[in-house]
Design a protein around this motif. Structure first.
Motif, short mmCIF file in Angstrom:
data_model
loop_
_atom_site.label_atom_id
_atom_site.label_comp_id
_atom_site.label_asym_id
_atom_site.label_seq_id
_atom_site.Cartn_x
_atom_site.Cartn_y
_atom_site.Cartn_z
N TYR A 141 -96.04 -32.06 37.45
CA TYR A 141 -95.19 -30.94 37.87
C TYR A 141 -96.04 -29.77 38.38
O TYR A 141 -95.66 -29.09 39.35
CB TYR A 141 -94.31 -30.49 36.72
N MET A 186 -96.75 -33.17 32.66
CA MET A 186 -96.90 -31.74 32.94
C MET A 186 -97.81 -31.52 34.15
O MET A 186 -97.55 -30.65 34.99
CB MET A 186 -97.45 -31.01 31.72
N ASP A 216 -90.40 -30.34 26.56
CA ASP A 216 -91.73 -29.72 26.56
C ASP A 216 -92.42 -29.88 27.90
O ASP A 216 -93.14 -28.98 28.36
CB ASP A 216 -92.60 -30.34 25.47
N SER A 217 -92.21 -31.01 28.55
CA SER A 217 -92.90 -31.26 29.83
C SER A 217 -92.46 -30.30 30.92
O SER A 217 -93.17 -30.10 31.90
CB SER A 217 -92.66 -32.70 30.29
N GLU A 218 -91.30 -29.68 30.75
CA GLU A 218 -90.74 -28.79 31.76
C GLU A 218 -91.10 -27.32 31.53
O GLU A 218 -90.69 -26.45 32.29
CB GLU A 218 -89.23 -28.96 31.82
N LYS A 230 -96.83 -24.15 29.73
CA LYS A 230 -97.68 -25.23 29.24
C LYS A 230 -98.32 -25.98 30.41
O LYS A 230 -99.49 -26.37 30.36
CB LYS A 230 -96.88 -26.19 28.36
N GLN A 231 -97.55 -26.21 31.46
CA GLN A 231 -98.09 -26.86 32.65
C GLN A 231 -99.26 -26.07 33.22
O GLN A 231 -100.29 -26.63 33.59
CB GLN A 231 -97.00 -27.00 33.71
N CYS A 236 -99.19 -34.73 28.83
CA CYS A 236 -100.05 -34.03 29.79
C CYS A 236 -99.92 -34.65 31.19
O CYS A 236 -99.94 -33.92 32.19
CB CYS A 236 -101.51 -34.09 29.33
#
Length: 319
Positions: free
Chosen positions: A190, A187, A288-290, A294-295, A184
């Motif tokens: 970003y 994310m 996943d962070s990209e 989700k962000q 998190c």
């Protein structure tokens, strides 16, 4: 008489990584007021650092990130003290909690402290930012399954599920919840960067930081006495072996603290934003962070959950 030209606000700076960062900041930037904001001050970190440096630019402020009301109270008190503009906000504090628990705001504790409280602090501190300011968010390589950190893989379905685990997800280990909270952090970095790019007139930057494995930081304070002893007294003496067996990204807290301080105030990183750093270098974060969806889920849920009314929600959303 000390007349600071700027302020660096650092959460969780009393031990470990935060202490190492605060010490380096105090040494390198005697012209700045360095504020250590933490729930506990039992180690008298500010006094210790001032004695080491011979300066008087470090001060302790009490901050409990587990309570949204107390974060708001901190911001209200801060506004009365007349500190110079914030040059850097370093969101460093974090906990790895083994057992499932909830804060007074009815948010799962790891998610609440490692993300939600920090997000509210950022929103409330913005009026005190300098024209050019940096936000640095301490994440972790544990957010990325590809790094094989030894922790369970981070799993992000939605922010709501992290705040209020379902009957299925409440069975996840505390270490898994920690890894996901660090996901998190990346994310949210970003998501904030996208908004800063569109914010007219703001010369603010944001970056995430992976300090690596750091024995002796106090992160294991919720573990058994034996695990704490090994982490705090045995492993710091075997850094060379850990680098050989586990990863080159193993450091003493003072070394990672210096890298974190560089992100906060280093002249060579002026204007750099939207990056994920491992030590001194930017690297790719997890897949996943990209994922933008989700962000955005995390950003929108966070703003909606912590804003006290519709007016504040619009204010937070605009950055």
């Amino acid at each position: 008489m000390f007349n600071p030209t700027g302020t660096v606000l650092l959460t969780g700076g009393t031990i470990g990584l935060g202490y190492g960062c605060a010490l380096k900041l105090a040494q390198q930037c005697p012209q700045y007021q360095v504020l250590i904001a933490s729930r506990s001050n039992k180690d008298n970190a500010a006094v210790s650092i001032n004695e080491i440096t011979g300066h008087s630019n470090v001060e302790y402020l009490k901050l409990d990130l587990s309570s949204l009301a107390k974060v708001r109270s901190f911001a209200a008190d801060y506004a009365k003290k007349g500190y110079p503009p914030i040059k850097a906000l370093v969101l460093n504090a974090g906990l790895q909690i083994l057992d499932l628990g909830y804060t007074e705001d009815k948010i799962e504790s790891t998610f609440a402290i490692n993300h939600v409280g920090h997000a509210l602090l950022f929103y409330l501190m913005r009026p005190f930012f300098a024209e050019e300011a940096r936000v640095v968010i301490v994440a972790s390589g544990t957010h990325d399954p590809a790094q094989k950190s030894g922790l369970p893989d981070a799993i992000y379905s939605s922010a709501e599920e992290l705040a209020q685990p379902t009957r299925e997800t409440e069975k996840y280990q505390g270490r898994q919840r920690y890894a996901t909270s660090k996901l998190c952090n990346v994310m949210w970095t970003y998501a904030l960067q996208r908004r800063l790019e569109k914010a007219p007139g703001k010369k603010w930057t944001v970056n995430a930081f992976n300090p690596g494995l750091m024995p002796g930081t106090g992160l294991t304070r919720d573990y058994s006495a034996i695990v704490q002893f090994i982490s705090n007294h045995i492993l710091p003496r075997t850094i060379w072996l850990l680098r050989l067996l586990i990863s080159p990204n193993v450091h003493l807290p003072e070394d990672s603290g210096a890298s974190l301080a560089r992100l906060a105030v280093g002249d060579d990183l002026k204007g750099v934003s939207g990056k994920y750093y491992e030590g001194q270098n930017p690297i790719p974060s997890s897949k996943d962070s990209e994922v933008v969806e989700k962000q955005e889920d995390l950003w929108e849920w966070t703003v909606k959950r912590i804003a006290k009314d519709e007016s504040e929600r619009r204010e937070f959303e605009s950055v």
